[in-house]
Design a protein around this motif. Structure first.
Motif, mmCIF file in Angstrom:
data_model
loop_
_atom_site.group_PDB
_atom_site.id
_atom_site.type_symbol
_atom_site.label_atom_id
_atom_site.label_comp_id
_atom_site.label_asym_id
_atom_site.label_seq_id
_atom_site.Cartn_x
_atom_site.Cartn_y
_atom_site.Cartn_z
ATOM 1 N N ARG A 27 44.892 58.382 38.602
ATOM 2 C CA ARG A 27 45.179 58.467 37.161
ATOM 3 C C ARG A 27 44.887 57.159 36.427
ATOM 4 O O ARG A 27 45.627 56.765 35.533
ATOM 5 C CB ARG A 27 46.617 58.911 36.924
ATOM 6 N N LYS A 28 43.805 56.511 36.794
ATOM 7 C CA LYS A 28 43.454 55.234 36.174
ATOM 8 C C LYS A 28 42.233 55.378 35.269
ATOM 9 O O LYS A 28 41.232 55.958 35.664
ATOM 10 C CB LYS A 28 43.180 54.179 37.241
ATOM 11 N N VAL B 247 27.494 50.720 24.546
ATOM 12 C CA VAL B 247 28.718 50.134 23.996
ATOM 13 C C VAL B 247 29.918 50.505 24.870
ATOM 14 O O VAL B 247 30.792 49.681 25.134
ATOM 15 C CB VAL B 247 28.943 50.611 22.540
ATOM 16 N N MET B 248 29.945 51.742 25.338
ATOM 17 C CA MET B 248 31.089 52.249 26.100
ATOM 18 C C MET B 248 31.190 51.618 27.491
ATOM 19 O O MET B 248 32.302 51.414 27.989
ATOM 20 C CB MET B 248 30.962 53.775 26.221
ATOM 21 N N PHE B 249 30.062 51.303 28.103
ATOM 22 C CA PHE B 249 30.078 50.769 29.468
ATOM 23 C C PHE B 249 30.905 49.489 29.589
ATOM 24 O O PHE B 249 31.826 49.434 30.410
ATOM 25 C CB PHE B 249 28.639 50.568 29.958
ATOM 26 N N PRO B 250 30.624 48.452 28.779
ATOM 27 C CA PRO B 250 31.461 47.245 28.914
ATOM 28 C C PRO B 250 32.922 47.495 28.509
ATOM 29 O O PRO B 250 33.832 46.895 29.074
ATOM 30 C CB PRO B 250 30.810 46.215 27.991
ATOM 31 N N LEU B 251 33.136 48.415 27.570
ATOM 32 C CA LEU B 251 34.504 48.746 27.184
ATOM 33 C C LEU B 251 35.257 49.393 28.353
ATOM 34 O O LEU B 251 36.420 49.062 28.619
ATOM 35 C CB LEU B 251 34.496 49.677 25.968
ATOM 36 N N ARG C 20 38.216 48.870 41.872
ATOM 37 C CA ARG C 20 37.195 47.824 41.929
ATOM 38 C C ARG C 20 36.095 48.207 42.913
ATOM 39 O O ARG C 20 36.362 48.584 44.053
ATOM 40 C CB ARG C 20 37.842 46.522 42.363
ATOM 41 N N LEU C 21 34.876 48.072 42.455
ATOM 42 C CA LEU C 21 33.704 48.391 43.276
ATOM 43 C C LEU C 21 33.271 47.169 44.065
ATOM 44 O O LEU C 21 33.524 46.030 43.674
ATOM 45 C CB LEU C 21 32.555 48.856 42.385
ATOM 46 N N LEU D 158 38.561 47.835 30.017
ATOM 47 C CA LEU D 158 39.807 48.603 30.100
ATOM 48 C C LEU D 158 40.295 48.718 31.541
ATOM 49 O O LEU D 158 41.488 48.590 31.814
ATOM 50 C CB LEU D 158 39.617 50.000 29.507
ATOM 51 N N GLY D 159 39.367 48.942 32.473
ATOM 52 C CA GLY D 159 39.738 49.034 33.877
ATOM 53 C C GLY D 159 40.287 47.730 34.406
ATOM 54 O O GLY D 159 41.282 47.710 35.144
ATOM 55 N N ARG D 160 39.666 46.630 34.031
ATOM 56 C CA ARG D 160 40.154 45.324 34.487
ATOM 57 C C ARG D 160 41.497 44.992 33.852
ATOM 58 O O ARG D 160 42.364 44.420 34.503
ATOM 59 C CB ARG D 160 39.137 44.237 34.154
#
Length: 149
Positions: free
Chosen positions: A77-78, A125-129, A2-3, A133-135
């Protein structure tokens, strides 16, 4: 990984600005060939100028993102697959932007332009994905609260 909230929102704003000005330029560039007046030419030039300025700011943010996010996430590894895709799209955008701005070859320019457009809209498109995925992997909701695990 998390930033910090202010840094995260700066990234969101920069990438949103790039997507919007890129789409705005594309629309204006398409319209300038159809419309009789020169207003679309002026809009296209303005969109391109704002897009370039936003890209410079984004380069600074990406540089700061490497040690505080990318390297730490890689070691833990996240979210590696979408992170590598994000890094690759950004690298393609940087290289093609350089080519569009500095290379004068009329043979290469159309290819650079199409690759830049494709990578830019794919990144949008990839940025919000990637964020989702991280959240999801870390159990953080959109509101910032941690879910029960």
């Amino acid at each position: 990984m998390r930033l910090k909230t202010s840094f995260r929102y700066a990234l969101y704003a920069a990438f949103a600005g790039l997507a919007l000005t890129g789409a705005g330029w594309l629309l204006a560039d398409w319209q300038k060939n159809i419309a009789a007046d020169e207003s679309w030419q002026e809009i296209a030039a303005t969109m391109l100028m704002v897009h370039g300025g936003t890209a410079m700011l984004t380069l600074l943010l990406l540089g700061a993102l490497i040690p505080v996010h990318l390297m730490r996430a890689w070691r833990s590894r996240k979210n590696r697959i979408s992170g590598v895709i994000m890094a690759a799209f950004n690298a393609v955008l940087i290289v093609t932007a350089f080519g569009l701005y500095y290379l004068g070859s009329e043979a290469v320019r159309p290819w650079m332009s199409w690759i830049h457009l494709g990578a830019g809209f794919a990144l949008a498109v990839m940025f919000p994905l990637h964020v989702w995925l991280g959240r999801r992997d870390s159990g953080i909701t959109a509101a910032g609260a941690r879910t029960a695990v």
